[in-house]
Design a protein around this motif. Structure first.
Motif, PDB file in Angstrom:
ATOM      1  N   VAL A 296      10.538  -1.790   3.789  1.00 46.08           N
ATOM      2  CA  VAL A 296      11.109  -1.998   2.464  1.00 46.08           C
ATOM      3  C   VAL A 296      11.806  -0.706   2.054  1.00 46.08           C
ATOM      4  O   VAL A 296      11.197   0.345   1.983  1.00 46.08           O
ATOM      5  N   ILE A 297      13.110  -0.828   1.803  1.00 48.99           N
ATOM      6  CA  ILE A 297      13.884   0.329   1.366  1.00 48.99           C
ATOM      7  C   ILE A 297      14.307   0.088  -0.076  1.00 48.99           C
ATOM      8  O   ILE A 297      15.036  -0.867  -0.362  1.00 48.99           O
TER       9      ILE A 297
ATOM     10  N   ASP B   1       0.806  -1.225   0.000  1.00 49.68           N
ATOM     11  CA  ASP B   1       0.000   0.000   0.000  1.00 49.68           C
ATOM     12  C   ASP B   1       0.840   1.276   0.000  1.00 49.68           C
ATOM     13  O   ASP B   1       0.335   2.355  -0.228  1.00 49.68           O
ATOM     14  N   GLU B   2       2.142   1.145   0.230  1.00 54.09           N
ATOM     15  CA  GLU B   2       3.013   2.329   0.230  1.00 54.09           C
ATOM     16  C   GLU B   2       3.691   2.548  -1.114  1.00 54.09           C
ATOM     17  O   GLU B   2       4.690   3.245  -1.202  1.00 54.09           O
ATOM     18  N   GLY B   3       3.167   1.932  -2.159  1.00 53.17           N
ATOM     19  CA  GLY B   3       3.739   2.120  -3.483  1.00 53.17           C
ATOM     20  C   GLY B   3       4.898   1.201  -3.800  1.00 53.17           C
ATOM     21  O   GLY B   3       5.646   1.437  -4.742  1.00 53.17           O
ATOM     22  N   VAL B   4       5.082   0.145  -3.036  1.00 49.66           N
ATOM     23  CA  VAL B   4       6.156  -0.810  -3.257  1.00 49.66           C
ATOM     24  C   VAL B   4       5.660  -1.852  -4.253  1.00 49.66           C
ATOM     25  O   VAL B   4       4.575  -2.400  -4.102  1.00 49.66           O
ATOM     26  N   ASN B   5       6.475  -2.125  -5.282  1.00 50.86           N
ATOM     27  CA  ASN B   5       6.050  -3.123  -6.259  1.00 50.86           C
ATOM     28  C   ASN B   5       6.257  -4.541  -5.727  1.00 50.86           C
ATOM     29  O   ASN B   5       6.927  -4.746  -4.715  1.00 50.86           O
ATOM     30  N   ARG B   6       5.709  -5.519  -6.420  1.00 51.23           N
ATOM     31  CA  ARG B   6       5.765  -6.905  -5.966  1.00 51.23           C
ATOM     32  C   ARG B   6       7.186  -7.450  -5.944  1.00 51.23           C
ATOM     33  O   ARG B   6       7.538  -8.241  -5.074  1.00 51.23           O
ATOM     34  N   TYR B   7       7.987  -7.051  -6.903  1.00 49.01           N
ATOM     35  CA  TYR B   7       9.364  -7.520  -6.947  1.00 49.01           C
ATOM     36  C   TYR B   7      10.125  -7.059  -5.702  1.00 49.01           C
ATOM     37  O   TYR B   7      10.789  -7.849  -5.036  1.00 49.01           O
ATOM     38  N   ALA B   8      10.032  -5.798  -5.378  1.00 53.90           N
ATOM     39  CA  ALA B   8      10.721  -5.266  -4.202  1.00 53.90           C
ATOM     40  C   ALA B   8      10.192  -5.919  -2.926  1.00 53.90           C
ATOM     41  O   ALA B   8      10.959  -6.202  -2.002  1.00 53.90           O
TER      42      ALA B   8
ATOM     43  N   ALA C 290      12.451  -8.071  -0.336  1.00 56.46           N
ATOM     44  CA  ALA C 290      12.490  -7.674   1.077  1.00 56.46           C
ATOM     45  C   ALA C 290      12.051  -8.820   1.980  1.00 56.46           C
ATOM     46  O   ALA C 290      12.639  -9.045   3.041  1.00 56.46           O
ATOM     47  N   THR C 291      11.045  -9.577   1.556  1.00 54.82           N
ATOM     48  CA  THR C 291      10.583 -10.717   2.340  1.00 54.82           C
ATOM     49  C   THR C 291      11.660 -11.791   2.416  1.00 54.82           C
ATOM     50  O   THR C 291      11.910 -12.352   3.490  1.00 54.82           O
ATOM     51  N   ALA C 292      12.316 -12.067   1.298  1.00 49.98           N
ATOM     52  CA  ALA C 292      13.370 -13.083   1.288  1.00 49.98           C
ATOM     53  C   ALA C 292      14.546 -12.679   2.168  1.00 49.98           C
ATOM     54  O   ALA C 292      15.072 -13.502   2.929  1.00 49.98           O
ATOM     55  N   LYS C 293      14.963 -11.425   2.089  1.00 55.75           N
ATOM     56  CA  LYS C 293      16.074 -10.956   2.918  1.00 55.75           C
ATOM     57  C   LYS C 293      15.697 -10.965   4.401  1.00 55.75           C
ATOM     58  O   LYS C 293      16.515 -11.327   5.249  1.00 55.75           O
ATOM     59  N   SER C 294      14.466 -10.594   4.710  1.00 56.24           N
ATOM     60  CA  SER C 294      14.001 -10.609   6.095  1.00 56.24           C
ATOM     61  C   SER C 294      13.942 -12.036   6.626  1.00 56.24           C
ATOM     62  O   SER C 294      14.327 -12.302   7.768  1.00 56.24           O
ATOM     63  N   ALA C 295      13.464 -12.960   5.795  1.00 51.92           N
ATOM     64  CA  ALA C 295      13.390 -14.362   6.204  1.00 51.92           C
ATOM     65  C   ALA C 295      14.783 -14.929   6.451  1.00 51.92           C
ATOM     66  O   ALA C 295      14.989 -15.701   7.390  1.00 51.92           O
TER      67      ALA C 295
END
Length: 84
Positions: free
Chosen positions: A78-79, A11-18, A22-27
């Motif tokens: 997500v940065i 919802d903050e304008g982040v695309n699916r790829y990003a 971000a999810t993979a790096k966080s995991a």
């Protein structure tokens, strides 16, 4: 399917790829923390002066699910490369 949906996470304008990166790096970060904690517990059990308990430990939440939860609650952010 994992809750929350992609639409709620982006919802903050982040695309699916990003979001997926971000999810993979966080995991991966969560997995590394869990492994470090398990190694520390193993070292404590090997200490001959420590007491052994027969209590079963609760299984941790899966890292990807935990990462999604932390992104949803804004504990992780997500940065994008152009924001650094």
């Amino acid at each position: 399917m994992i809750y929350p949906s992609i639409a709620e996470l982006s919802d903050e304008g982040v695309n699916r790829y990003a979001l997926s990166i971000a999810t993979a790096k966080s995991a991966r970060k969560i997995t590394d923390e869990q492994l470090a904690k398990a190694e520390a517990n193993q070292e404590a059990k090997e200490d001959k002066y420590s007491s052994y308990s027969s209590k079963k430990t609760e299984a941790p939440e899966k890292p990807v699910k935990e990462a999604i939860g932390k992104l949803y609650t804004r504990e992780y952010k997500v940065i994008l490369p152009d924001e650094e």
